[in-house]
Design a protein around this motif. Structure first.
Motif, PDB file in Angstrom:
ATOM      1  N   HIS A  50       0.836  -1.203   0.000  1.00 44.24           N
ATOM      2  CA  HIS A  50       0.000   0.000   0.000  1.00 44.24           C
ATOM      3  C   HIS A  50       0.875   1.259   0.000  1.00 44.24           C
ATOM      4  O   HIS A  50       0.627   2.180  -0.771  1.00 44.24           O
ATOM      5  CB  HIS A  50      -0.932  -0.005   1.208  1.00 44.24           C
ATOM      6  N   TYR A  51       1.853   1.286   0.882  1.00 49.43           N
ATOM      7  CA  TYR A  51       2.846   2.345   0.867  1.00 49.43           C
ATOM      8  C   TYR A  51       4.138   1.754   0.286  1.00 49.43           C
ATOM      9  O   TYR A  51       4.987   1.239   0.994  1.00 49.43           O
ATOM     10  CB  TYR A  51       3.066   2.911   2.263  1.00 49.43           C
ATOM     11  N   SER A  52       4.227   1.787  -1.030  1.00 48.54           N
ATOM     12  CA  SER A  52       5.387   1.265  -1.737  1.00 48.54           C
ATOM     13  C   SER A  52       6.423   2.381  -1.862  1.00 48.54           C
ATOM     14  O   SER A  52       6.277   3.288  -2.677  1.00 48.54           O
ATOM     15  CB  SER A  52       4.985   0.769  -3.133  1.00 48.54           C
ATOM     16  N   VAL A  53       7.446   2.315  -1.036  1.00 51.75           N
ATOM     17  CA  VAL A  53       8.442   3.395  -1.011  1.00 51.75           C
ATOM     18  C   VAL A  53       9.070   3.575  -2.389  1.00 51.75           C
ATOM     19  O   VAL A  53       9.260   4.710  -2.855  1.00 51.75           O
ATOM     20  CB  VAL A  53       9.519   3.106   0.055  1.00 51.75           C
ATOM     21  N   GLU A  54       9.366   2.488  -3.072  1.00 54.15           N
ATOM     22  CA  GLU A  54       9.977   2.586  -4.398  1.00 54.15           C
ATOM     23  C   GLU A  54       9.047   3.284  -5.379  1.00 54.15           C
ATOM     24  O   GLU A  54       9.456   4.183  -6.130  1.00 54.15           O
ATOM     25  CB  GLU A  54      10.342   1.189  -4.913  1.00 54.15           C
ATOM     26  N   THR A  55       7.777   2.880  -5.392  1.00 58.38           N
ATOM     27  CA  THR A  55       6.818   3.521  -6.295  1.00 58.38           C
ATOM     28  C   THR A  55       6.625   4.989  -5.941  1.00 58.38           C
ATOM     29  O   THR A  55       6.590   5.857  -6.827  1.00 58.38           O
ATOM     30  CB  THR A  55       5.463   2.799  -6.242  1.00 58.38           C
ATOM     31  N   PHE A  56       6.520   5.292  -4.653  1.00 57.63           N
ATOM     32  CA  PHE A  56       6.314   6.674  -4.241  1.00 57.63           C
ATOM     33  C   PHE A  56       7.495   7.552  -4.646  1.00 57.63           C
ATOM     34  O   PHE A  56       7.315   8.692  -5.083  1.00 57.63           O
ATOM     35  CB  PHE A  56       6.079   6.747  -2.728  1.00 57.63           C
ATOM     36  N   HIS A  57       8.704   7.033  -4.525  1.00 56.26           N
ATOM     37  CA  HIS A  57       9.881   7.794  -4.970  1.00 56.26           C
ATOM     38  C   HIS A  57       9.816   8.056  -6.468  1.00 56.26           C
ATOM     39  O   HIS A  57      10.129   9.165  -6.931  1.00 56.26           O
ATOM     40  CB  HIS A  57      11.168   7.053  -4.620  1.00 56.26           C
ATOM     41  N   ASP A  58       9.397   7.062  -7.223  1.00 53.79           N
ATOM     42  CA  ASP A  58       9.342   7.239  -8.675  1.00 53.79           C
ATOM     43  C   ASP A  58       8.244   8.212  -9.090  1.00 53.79           C
ATOM     44  O   ASP A  58       8.328   8.818 -10.165  1.00 53.79           O
ATOM     45  CB  ASP A  58       9.127   5.889  -9.363  1.00 53.79           C
ATOM     46  N   LEU A  59       7.224   8.375  -8.245  1.00 64.50           N
ATOM     47  CA  LEU A  59       6.137   9.305  -8.554  1.00 64.50           C
ATOM     48  C   LEU A  59       6.368  10.698  -7.970  1.00 64.50           C
ATOM     49  O   LEU A  59       5.639  11.642  -8.304  1.00 64.50           O
ATOM     50  CB  LEU A  59       4.810   8.761  -8.015  1.00 64.50           C
ATOM     51  N   ALA A  60       7.347  10.836  -7.109  1.00 64.53           N
ATOM     52  CA  ALA A  60       7.515  12.088  -6.358  1.00 64.53           C
ATOM     53  C   ALA A  60       7.701  13.305  -7.254  1.00 64.53           C
ATOM     54  O   ALA A  60       7.183  14.391  -6.966  1.00 64.53           O
ATOM     55  CB  ALA A  60       8.684  11.962  -5.383  1.00 64.53           C
ATOM     56  N   SER A  61       8.429  13.147  -8.350  1.00 66.79           N
ATOM     57  CA  SER A  61       8.731  14.304  -9.202  1.00 66.79           C
ATOM     58  C   SER A  61       7.513  14.803  -9.970  1.00 66.79           C
ATOM     59  O   SER A  61       7.520  15.939 -10.468  1.00 66.79           O
ATOM     60  CB  SER A  61       9.855  13.954 -10.187  1.00 66.79           C
ATOM     61  N   VAL A  62       6.462  13.987 -10.073  1.00 64.27           N
ATOM     62  CA  VAL A  62       5.267  14.391 -10.827  1.00 64.27           C
ATOM     63  C   VAL A  62       4.044  14.539  -9.920  1.00 64.27           C
ATOM     64  O   VAL A  62       2.936  14.734 -10.402  1.00 64.27           O
ATOM     65  CB  VAL A  62       4.951  13.392 -11.967  1.00 64.27           C
TER      66      VAL A  62
END
Length: 290
Positions: A102-114
């Motif tokens: 649910h809180y996927s740190v890797e996915t969240f990092h990849d989405l952070a810039s957008v």
């Protein structure tokens, strides 16, 4: 949008052959989508991302709930409908709790810039701030806004860690996990999140759609009995299932709900939507909420 009333499967009942897997319901084939799905629109479109995640575009306000689009630590049956690098922009990303599906740190990092902003509970916000995300923490019942959408945190019970304590582990409180209630120009959406069954879940305002984390595991999720009670408490509300048919783990009950078991037991079963990952669902305000 096609409503499918039975799950497709690619696995068979185990028998004398030790190599055969147990039966496991599998979601319909993934329907990939691209940056076009993020453009301005005249409606509210919901797409299941696979796992427990959803992407919603409401009149050009775009957001994701519990997105996991790469980097998971268990084998998967399906492909994700979009890669993080293909996401052009998001007004918000929300996490219901801290589990890595649910809180996927890797996915969240990849989405952070957008992504303009991240939202969750106070506890999960502390984790996100440690990662450097532009995040905001909220208490249960708090309301916040982004774009054309209003969001409110709803109660959830998913403190499974307290049943498996480790030395030095923190105590997980009820407010560490949540669901979300969204008001959009086209109606309301309730995402209960992962949660044991709670009586409070039967007394919500009647939503125009429920994004249901469907699991037949009753220890830390709703279980089949709880899922039926929730579905029947809102007999006219479309229900979109997630948290099933995506992880290759036939012996791990949290991921192994079978929609056929639910469909056989609910009022107005045609409103149970077994979507393919990426398949669009158009939100419509219910005419009759009684």
């Amino acid at each position: 949008m096609i409503v499918i009333t039975s799950a497709s499967t690619s696995q068979v009942q185990s028998g004398t052959d030790s190599t055969a897997k147990k039966f496991q319901a599998k979601a319909p084939a993934t329907q990939p989508f691209s940056a076009e799905a993020f453009a301005s629109s005249n409606n509210t479109t919901i797409r299941w991302l696979g796992m427990a995640g959803f992407f919603i575009n409401s009149h050009g306000t775009t957001f994701m709930i519990d997105p996991l689009m790469e980097g998971y630590d268990m084998p998967l049956l399906m492909d994700f409908p979009i890669k993080p690098k293909s996401v052009p922009h998001l007004d918000a990303v929300l996490a219901t709790h801290s589990d890595n599906d649910h809180y996927s740190v890797e996915t969240f990092h990849d989405l952070a810039s957008v992504t303009k902003e991240f939202h969750s509970t106070i506890y999960v916000d502390s984790l996100m701030k440690n990662e450097g995300f532009h995040s905001f923490g909220h208490y249960i019942g708090d309301t916040f806004h982004f774009g054309k959408v209003t969001a409110r945190l709803t109660l959830a019970d998913h403190a499974w860690q307290n049943d498996f304590p480790k030395p030095g582990q923190r105590y997980y409180s009820p407010g560490d996990a949540c669901g979300f209630w969204f008001n959009t120009p086209d109606g309301s959406i309730w995402a209960p999140g992962d949660s044991r069954f709670m009586q409070e879940q039967l007394h919500m305002p009647k939503p125009d759609a429920i994004l249901f984390n469907y699991s037949e595991d009753a220890a830390f999720h709703s279980g089949l009995e709880g899922a039926v009670k929730i579905a029947n408490a809102y007999p006219n509300t479309p229900i979109i299932l997630s948290h099933w048919g995506f992880v290759d783990a036939p012996d791990f009950s949290p991921f192994n709900g079978d929609p056929k078991h639910l469909i056989d037991k609910v009022v107005n079963p045609e409103r149970i939507n077994v979507l393919a990952p990426g398949e669009p669902f158009i939100l419509k305000r219910l005419k009759n909420k009684n």
